[in-house]
Design a protein around this motif. Structure first.
Motif, mmCIF file in Angstrom:
data_model
loop_
_atom_site.group_PDB
_atom_site.id
_atom_site.type_symbol
_atom_site.label_atom_id
_atom_site.label_comp_id
_atom_site.label_asym_id
_atom_site.label_seq_id
_atom_site.Cartn_x
_atom_site.Cartn_y
_atom_site.Cartn_z
ATOM 1 N N UNK A 180 0.839 -1.204 0.000
ATOM 2 C CA UNK A 180 0.000 0.000 0.000
ATOM 3 C C UNK A 180 0.872 1.251 0.000
ATOM 4 N N UNK A 181 1.879 1.310 0.884
ATOM 5 C CA UNK A 181 2.688 2.523 1.047
ATOM 6 C C UNK A 181 3.493 2.871 -0.194
ATOM 7 N N UNK A 190 10.990 5.144 -2.667
ATOM 8 C CA UNK A 190 9.830 5.617 -1.916
ATOM 9 C C UNK A 190 10.169 5.759 -0.436
ATOM 10 N N UNK A 191 9.832 6.907 0.114
ATOM 11 C CA UNK A 191 10.024 7.132 1.542
ATOM 12 C C UNK A 191 8.865 6.483 2.286
ATOM 13 N N UNK A 192 9.180 5.533 3.157
ATOM 14 C CA UNK A 192 8.163 4.859 3.958
ATOM 15 C C UNK A 192 8.154 5.509 5.335
ATOM 16 N N UNK A 193 7.039 6.144 5.662
ATOM 17 C CA UNK A 193 6.935 6.940 6.886
ATOM 18 C C UNK A 193 6.169 6.192 7.969
ATOM 19 N N UNK A 194 6.412 6.607 9.211
ATOM 20 C CA UNK A 194 5.682 6.032 10.336
ATOM 21 C C UNK A 194 4.194 6.366 10.212
ATOM 22 N N UNK A 217 -5.599 -4.288 -5.317
ATOM 23 C CA UNK A 217 -6.398 -3.512 -4.364
ATOM 24 C C UNK A 217 -5.529 -2.553 -3.562
ATOM 25 N N UNK A 218 -4.289 -2.960 -3.272
ATOM 26 C CA UNK A 218 -3.382 -2.098 -2.512
ATOM 27 C C UNK A 218 -3.011 -0.866 -3.323
ATOM 28 N N UNK A 275 3.804 6.200 -7.264
ATOM 29 C CA UNK A 275 3.351 4.864 -7.625
ATOM 30 C C UNK A 275 3.868 4.343 -8.943
ATOM 31 N N UNK A 276 4.696 5.136 -9.637
ATOM 32 C CA UNK A 276 5.252 4.665 -10.896
ATOM 33 C C UNK A 276 4.238 4.555 -12.020
#
Length: 364
Positions: A186-187, A225-229, A312-313, A335-336
């Motif tokens: 998803x992220x 991609x930066x994955x954030x908290x 779906x994600x 998302x490319x």
């Protein structure tokens, strides 16, 4: 010397005088149009494996129909294409008992027209075939047939993600993997094929959480991609990924594929064999189909209705990001998606058609 080389380069071609241009032009010979099997294979590999399989099936069915009808498959006439498309709109498919839907027929048409190009032929005249398909769309719409609208994966929004993950046992390796797969998918708005292609080395810890670098095949470039908290620990991709990486390390994996097969004893699955020979990825990398099955299984277990798939994600990310007010260009880059993607526009329209409706603020 350069002039001599230019002449010898076209010794197998016939020079014909082009009166309109006032200069000779080269007529390509069969040799000029020849492609080696290796080059054909390289061209085919540019498409996704699922697309190649679908195209191969479509072409085989078209060739078989042409043989039965006494028609030439390649190069096909415009009349042949029109008759074939009409055939697809009326003949029931074995799996469903109903004719193919418009989107399936569109794909089959692309399979055949690209087949022509690969063999050095121009695309066949598709005017009649298009007219037949348009009439079919109209009939389906008027009959209120569900096939009139293209199937879309149900969007996995944060509320649905929470429901899907509520029943996951995150004390197990499989549970941690599934939570990380869903939340990272998803992220990053990753296609499942991009997700399972990730290696552990593509994940780097950062002050904000993680940086994850994926190869986006549709746009043929890597994105980081930066994955954030996340605010909710249950759906925080950073916490889920960290827990899964720790479980992988405890199982003896610090490199290789990020998402691996896990057996029923909650161990990294050994290589699969058939007849004493190793099949599949010997490193235990999950397939795209297996990753999509995780999403579907969790949605069904949570009692969620809809058409759930690995996509779906990706759709959920686009919808949720747009609802939060993010710019479409930034969503596409994250998302490319290709520039001007109609698919992305359709996802965001779920939000925009309400928020930007001309009925808003007119005083009703």
């Amino acid at each position: 010397m350069s002039g001599q080389l230019a002449v010898t380069d076209v010794v197998d071609a016939e020079l014909v005088h082009d009166e309109t241009a006032g200069a000779p032009v080269a007529v390509h010979t069969d040799r000029d149009r020849h492609l080696s099997p290796e080059t054909v294979a390289a061209i085919e590999e540019s498409a996704a494996a699922s697309t190649r399989r679908a195209y191969s099936t479509d072409r085989e069915l078209f060739a078989a129909w042409c043989a039965k009808e006494g028609r030439v498959p390649v190069p096909a006439s415009g009349e042949t294409m029109a008759e074939w498309v009409r055939h697809l709109t009326v003949i029931p498919r074995p799996r469903t008992g109903k004719p193919a839907g418009p989107s399936t027929i569109e794909r089959a048409m692309s399979a055949v027209t690209s087949w022509h190009q690969e063999q050095g032929h121009p695309k066949p005249n598709m005017r009649g075939a298009r007219a037949v398909l348009n009439a079919y769309r109209d009939r389906l719409a008027e009959a209120r047939d569900e096939a009139a609208q293209a199937r879309q994966a149900t969007a996995a929004l944060p509320a649905q993600l929470r429901a899907m993950l509520a029943g996951v046992d995150r004390t197990t390796l499989a549970g941690r993997r599934n939570a990380a797969l869903v939340l990272l998918g998803f992220a990053t708005a990753a296609r499942v094929s991009e997700l399972v292609a990730l290696d552990v080395s593509a994940v780097e810890e950062a002050e904000h959480g993680y940086d994850v670098t994926l190869y986006r095949k549709k746009v043929r470039k890597h994105t980081t991609n930066a994955i954030l908290y996340g605010a909710d620990p249950a759906t925080c991709p950073v916490r889920a990924l960290r827990a899964y990486l720790a479980a992988l390390e405890a199982a003896g994996r610090t490199d290789g594929p990020l998402f691996v097969r896990v057996d029923r004893w909650d161990r990294i699955a050994p290589p699969m064999t058939r007849g004493g020979r190793t099949i599949g990825d010997p490193t235990g990398r999950m397939t795209a189909e297996a990753a999509a099955e995780v999403v579907e299984r969790l949605a069904v277990a949570a009692g969620l209705s809809g058409d759930w798939s690995g996509h779906s994600l990706r759709r959920g990310f686009a919808t949720a990001a747009r609802a939060a007010g993010h710019d479409p260009l930034e969503i596409a880059r994250a998302g490319g998606w290709v520039d001007g993607s109609r698919v992305l526009a359709r996802y965001m329209d779920d939000v925009d058609r309400v928020r930007n409706s001309p009925l808003v603020g007119i005083g009703l």
